[in-house]
Scaffold this motif. Structure first.
Motif, short mmCIF file in Angstrom:
data_model
loop_
_atom_site.label_atom_id
_atom_site.label_comp_id
_atom_site.label_asym_id
_atom_site.label_seq_id
_atom_site.Cartn_x
_atom_site.Cartn_y
_atom_site.Cartn_z
N LEU A 136 37.88 47.97 11.68
CA LEU A 136 37.85 47.41 11.17
C LEU A 136 38.93 46.59 9.64
N GLU A 137 39.38 47.82 9.54
CA GLU A 137 40.85 47.44 8.74
C GLU A 137 41.48 46.86 9.34
N GLU A 138 41.76 47.30 11.00
CA GLU A 138 42.71 46.27 11.26
C GLU A 138 42.38 45.08 11.62
N ALA A 139 41.50 44.72 11.87
CA ALA A 139 40.80 43.03 12.64
C ALA A 139 41.02 42.90 11.05
N LEU A 140 40.84 43.29 9.93
CA LEU A 140 40.94 43.04 8.48
C LEU A 140 42.61 42.64 8.35
N PHE A 160 43.73 39.79 10.42
CA PHE A 160 42.96 38.67 10.13
C PHE A 160 43.51 37.91 8.87
N ARG A 161 43.57 38.85 7.46
CA ARG A 161 44.81 38.41 6.52
C ARG A 161 45.99 37.86 7.51
N ALA A 162 47.30 38.29 7.94
CA ALA A 162 48.75 38.36 8.34
C ALA A 162 47.91 36.52 9.24
N VAL A 163 47.13 36.50 9.68
CA VAL A 163 46.74 35.51 10.60
C VAL A 163 46.16 33.94 9.44
N ALA A 164 45.51 34.85 8.09
CA ALA A 164 45.20 33.74 7.17
C ALA A 164 46.62 33.67 6.49
#
Length: 118
Positions: free
Chosen positions: A42-46, A49-53
């Motif tokens: 989940l940390e990696e997914a977040l 997501f943060r990087a894409v956003a």
């Protein structure tokens, strides 16, 4: 949670991921490879997501800036064209005013010539 007793519960893992874990839960995660492995996906997914956003926001800001600059340039071009047209019209009116006495004299001469011919 105490590192010697048990691993993080689902609720404790959620608190840790939201940054609301207490000191004992943080200490347990720092020392426990099993809990780190549980929290890592989940940390990696977040993080992704943060990087894409962030990238999307940067691209959106760049596109907005580019649109704004093109709008300003188009407005300036329109103003320049408008001012050039106004200046040209003013110069033509000024030139016509300056030629008025010459035109009046030419018409008067034509009238005198026609009167003499009649």
């Amino acid at each position: 949670m105490n590192t010697s007793i048990s691993h993080l519960t689902q609720e404790a893992a959620q608190r840790w991921q939201m940054g609301e874990a207490d000191e004992s839960e943080r200490a347990h995660v720092a020392a426990c490879p099993a809990c780190q492995a549980q929290l890592r996906p989940l940390e990696e997914a977040l993080h992704s997501f943060r990087a894409v956003a962030r990238d999307w926001g940067d691209a959106k800001a760049a596109a907005t800036q580019e649109w704004h600059e093109s709008k300003v340039a188009a407005t300036q071009e329109w103003r320049d064209t408008k001012h050039a047209a106004a200046r040209e019209w003013s110069e033509s009116k000024s030139a016509a005013r300056q030629r008025w006495p010459e035109l009046a004299l030419a018409w008067a001469a034509c009238c005198v010539v026609l009167l003499l011919l009649l």
